[in-house]
Design an enzyme around this catalytic site. Structure first.
Site, PDB file in Angstrom:
ATOM      1  N   PHE A  73       0.802  -1.237   0.000  1.00  0.00           N
ATOM      2  CA  PHE A  73       0.000   0.000   0.000  1.00  0.00           C
ATOM      3  C   PHE A  73       0.832   1.283   0.000  1.00  0.00           C
ATOM      4  CE2 PHE A  73      -2.126  -3.392   2.429  1.00  0.00           C
ATOM      5  CZ  PHE A  73      -3.109  -3.709   1.509  1.00  0.00           C
ATOM      6  N   GLY A  79      -0.052  -8.927  -3.769  1.00  0.00           N
ATOM      7  CA  GLY A  79      -1.411  -9.403  -3.531  1.00  0.00           C
ATOM      8  C   GLY A  79      -2.409  -8.880  -4.540  1.00  0.00           C
ATOM      9  N   ARG A  96      -9.719  -0.522 -19.427  1.00  0.00           N
ATOM     10  CA  ARG A  96      -9.981  -1.944 -19.618  1.00  0.00           C
ATOM     11  C   ARG A  96      -9.638  -2.729 -18.351  1.00  0.00           C
ATOM     12  NH1 ARG A  96      -9.860  -5.091 -24.286  1.00  0.00           N
ATOM     13  NH2 ARG A  96      -8.525  -3.635 -25.389  1.00  0.00           N
ATOM     14  N   THR A 135      -9.712 -10.343  -9.848  1.00  0.00           N
ATOM     15  CA  THR A 135      -8.701  -9.659  -9.043  1.00  0.00           C
ATOM     16  C   THR A 135      -8.965  -8.154  -9.002  1.00  0.00           C
ATOM     17  OG1 THR A 135      -7.220  -9.599 -10.946  1.00  0.00           O
ATOM     18  CG2 THR A 135      -6.891 -11.387  -9.380  1.00  0.00           C
ATOM     19  N   GLY A 180      -5.481   0.375  -8.555  1.00  0.00           N
ATOM     20  CA  GLY A 180      -5.097   0.034  -7.190  1.00  0.00           C
ATOM     21  C   GLY A 180      -5.507   1.061  -6.156  1.00  0.00           C
ATOM     22  N   GLU A 181      -5.630   2.299  -6.577  1.00  0.00           N
ATOM     23  CA  GLU A 181      -5.822   3.355  -5.586  1.00  0.00           C
ATOM     24  C   GLU A 181      -7.150   4.087  -5.690  1.00  0.00           C
ATOM     25  OE1 GLU A 181      -1.683   5.227  -4.672  1.00  0.00           O
ATOM     26  OE2 GLU A 181      -1.658   4.631  -6.763  1.00  0.00           O
TER      27      GLU A 181
HETATM   28 MO1  MOS Z   1       1.159   3.303  -3.871  1.00  0.00          MO
HETATM   29  S1  MOS Z   1       0.715   4.522  -2.287  1.00  0.00           S
HETATM   30  O1  MOS Z   1       1.940   4.341  -4.932  1.00  0.00           O
HETATM   31  O2  MOS Z   1       1.999   1.985  -3.307  1.00  0.00           O
END
Ligand code: MOS
Length: 750
Positions: free
Chosen positions: A241, A468, A641, A647, A716-717
């Protein structure tokens, strides 16, 4: 495509579920010793005495390393984006090479013992005395001393369009609000861990890291050995993270302990040591002011922030980023300033900046909607910009309103009573809230090699990272589809600094980064295979043109003519064929980086690229106790996409859960007198558990971004952004109370 866009099971799922996947603290070595850290108990000062007598007498203790006996290391290099090998520096402190203390919790000794228990026991017995020096540790008290942050090459902290203050003063409707968010800590399931050993002047580390290259470079600099002498291995990481991007003290001190003892040494940080030696998210104080016409058109948007860095280092968060991109305000002003404290340097954490900036912005938009008597989604629709508000750049892709529209339908937004405190279910006040999510898209440069063998298998070698998220699975899917081979014919090697470097697993950029190089490499590989076939007598592909031939069914084909990769290679007398993108020489890597970054920055001058989404939240608030329960969640996202629907959904859900933690529970408490974190454990620092989280529905629009590799925008964010605001807005809708200071704990609602 056969695999891309499908819910393919993780290629490493079985390894993880059966415990066969080895994490950094799980590599067995004969003669392994265990380390534990001793932390300073003052915020600033000098060590006047260390007594390790009792610690050394503890049975099993091998060494106690302090500034009195530690070998000299090179000081940490100053981090600069111009030299990527310096980027992993987490602080400027020369740990154990100085008697100076720069934060409460700084490691002042390392104990090495035959067992983990002996090391931790002895660490408690090391006695340290200090001369204390005056320290600045109280973030809230320093607000008035905040200094403006400077604009840099890659990020601008201050932007102005028109006279926003004047427009605000003249606006018939306006809000002008103050928000605070606390510091929060990294709490990956796997605490930061390192196993290290030296073989002469060769250093090998198993380290939980998001960037094996940065870690290798940093250690080579600190221990003054050539980079090729250091190998960092990190195939599995138990969550990161952002907290495992830089090299924190534990990693360096494990390598030091291994050097001093001449043995392999393992350090698995205790949860407390994670809090004391690994930075977290900065606290913030924010102002958001919005002026609007009666119809909702924004005439002014002002967003300013105060955040924290340590005097010895720290990440300057882009808290106001969201306000540059979200709304078509006629006048706009964003400003960021910084407070410097005698504190552990803070670091990046999932959507650094946007996650807390979006709390303030999206809460303010909700307040304005109530003032105007407009639905909050409608207010957003009326201010949706056609072009990037700060500079008029085109959006490469932006389906924000589609996200709101689809989400509203599925969540039943229309059934919500507009006025607050209108819905009750027994003792529970029920409310719904909405907020926008937003995160800019990044891409870095990856080096990569491909090998296609005559048995039809493909080997991808690329030093990316698997914390992960499912990157190995996504990259396997793309490889299989691009070369037209079955998924189980693809093997991927990753997570090792000896592999071609892939840069950082951060900024939600890794999949796009690796995909770009992978597609290039696949193209080169099929070109190479075709060239072999074309000149080999007897090949059915002789005389055909490259562009008429496709990679499919395990070979190259034109209509029904063609043959398998194995047949082509065997006919040409080859066992395998390789393709490479990037260079593995230092100069080659450097020129590759420079070439890539200039192209990327040119592209960004033309396009504003980002992921976005709409967060829908329902809460139930106990009317008597103020307890808040999140009862329903729907997030609809535009992330370009989607490579793997399973996941991707999992990662998006994880971000929402992290956002719920930020909204309702998480808070690093610092003693304002001593600068010491007082809740450095999961018993006193609360993160959501299963019982706190309802079923979270996530949807992706799955519309490729035309400017990104395969149309992939990172995911991811983005899903952590907007979450805290959606919760706060739902709490307001349930109770009529506006909470502008996170976390929204029950005491604030009574
Ligand atoms: Mo992320 S906070 O760029 O691992």
């Amino acid at each position: 495509m056969t695999y891309v866009g499908k819910p393919v099971d993780r290629v490493d799922g079985t390894l993880k579920a059966t415990g066969a996947a080895r994490y950094a603290a799980e590599f067995p070595y004969p003669d392994l010793a265990y380390a534990a850290l001793v932390h300073a108990t003052v915020a600033r000062g000098r060590i006047t005495r260390i007594d390790a007598g009792l610690a050394r007498k503890t049975p099993g203790v091998v060494a106690v390393i302090t500034h009195l006996n530690a070998p000299a290391m090179k000081p940490p290099p100053k981090p600069t984006p111009m030299d990527l090998s310096t980027m992993a520096t987490s602080s400027s402190v020369s740990l154990l090479n100085t008697d100076e203390v720069h934060w409460n919790g700084q490691p002042v000794a390392v104990v090495v013992a035959e067992t983990l228990d002996a090391a931790r026991e002895a660490a408690h017995l090391v006695e340290v005395e200090y001369t204390e020096l005056p320290a600045t540790v109280d973030f809230a008290a320093e607000e008035a001393n905040a200094r403006p942050q400077k604009n840099t090459l890659l990020s601008s902290a201050n932007t102005q369009k028109g006279d926003a203050e004047a427009a605000l003063a003249a606006a018939p409707f306006s809000v002008d609000l103050r928000y605070t968010t606390p510091g929060v800590n990294h709490n990956a399931i796997e605490p930061h861990s390192t196993t290290a050993y030296w073989d002469g002047d060769q250093l090998v580390l198993h380290d939980a890291t998001q960037n094996t290259t940065w870690a290798r470079d940093q250690l080579a600099i600190r221990f003054d050995v050539p980079k090729k002498n250091v190998r960092v291995i990190s195939p599995f990481v138990g969550g990161a993270f952002g907290g495992k991007s830089l090299v924190w003290p534990g990693t360096v001190l494990t390598a030091l302990a291994a050097k001093v003892t001449g043995r392999p040494v393992r350090l698995m940080l205790t949860r407390e040591s994670v809090y004391r030696t690994v930075g977290g998210r900065t606290p913030s104080i924010q102002r958001v002011a919005i002026g609007a016409e009666a119809g909702g058109s924004m005439t002014a948007l002002i967003h300013s922030s105060v955040s924290r860095v340590g005097k010895v280092g720290g990440w300057t968060e882009q808290i106001t980023t969201v306000s540059r991109h979200m709304y078509d305000a006629a006048a706009l002003q964003v400003r960021q300033s910084l407070v410097r404290l005698d504190a552990l340097p803070n670091t990046i954490m999932r959507a650094p900046g946007e996650s807390i900036g979006s709390f303030a912005l999206e809460s303010s938009v909700d307040e304005l909607a109530y003032q105007l008597g407009l639905d909050p989604i409608e207010l957003r629709a009326r201010n949706e910009p056609a072009r990037n508000p700060v500079d008029g750049k085109a959006f490469s892709h932006r389906l924000l309103l589609d996200c709101f529209e689809q989400g509203a339908k599925e969540f039943g937004w229309a059934e919500r009573a507009p006025q607050p405190r209108a819905t009750r279910d027994g003792r529970w006040l029920v409310g719904m809230g909405v907020a926008a999510a937003y995160h800019p898209a990044w891409q870095f440069q990856a080096n990569l090699t491909l090998r296609l063998s005559a048995d039809g298998t493909v080997l991808v070698r690329c030093g990316f990272h698997e914390m992960g998220m499912g990157t190995a699975t996504a990259i396997s899917q793309i490889t299989a589809d691009t070369l037209g081979v079955p998924l189980d014919a693809v093997t991927i090697e990753y997570g090792d600094s000896d592999l071609p470097g892939a840069g950082t697993a951060g900024a939600s950029a890794q999949t796009a980064t690796v995909t770009a190089s992978l597609l290039d490499a696949c193209e080169k590989l099929t070109d190479g295979v075709f060239a072999l076939a074309r000149k080999t007598p007897g090949s059915p592909l002789r005389g055909h043109r490259r562009q008429d031939v496709t990679a499919r069914d395990g070979g190259l084909y034109r209509d029904s003519r063609g043959e398998s990769y194995g047949e082509i290679l065997r006919r040409a007398g080859r066992e395998s064929i390789d393709a490479q993108v990037g260079s593995e020489t230092r100069l080659g890597e450097l020129t590759g980086q420079v070439r890539f970054m200039s192209k990327f920055l040119m592209d960004r001058r033309r396009w504003m690229k980002a992921a976005c989404g709409a967060q829908f939240c329902e809460v139930r608030v106990d009317a008597e106790t103020g307890e808040v329960r999140v009862s329903r969640w729907l997030g609809v996202f535009d992330v370009g996409r989607v490579i793997n629907t399973k996941t991707a959904a999992s990662q998006l859900r994880g971000g929402i859960i992290m956002g719920i933690g930020m909204a309702l529970a998480e808070e690093t408490l610092v003693d304002p007198r001593t600068g010491r974190i007082v809740n450095a454990s999961l018993s006193e620092y609360h993160v959501p558990v299963h019982a706190d989280i309802p079923t979270i529905e996530v949807r992706c629009l799955d519309d490729p971004d035309p400017t990104m590799p395969l149309g992939v925008v990172g995911l991811g964010e983005v899903s952590v952004t907007g979450v805290a605001a959606a919760v706060a807005n739902a709490v307001h809708h349930a109770t009529g109370r506006r909470i502008r200071d996170l976390p929204i704990t029950l005491d604030k609602l009574l």
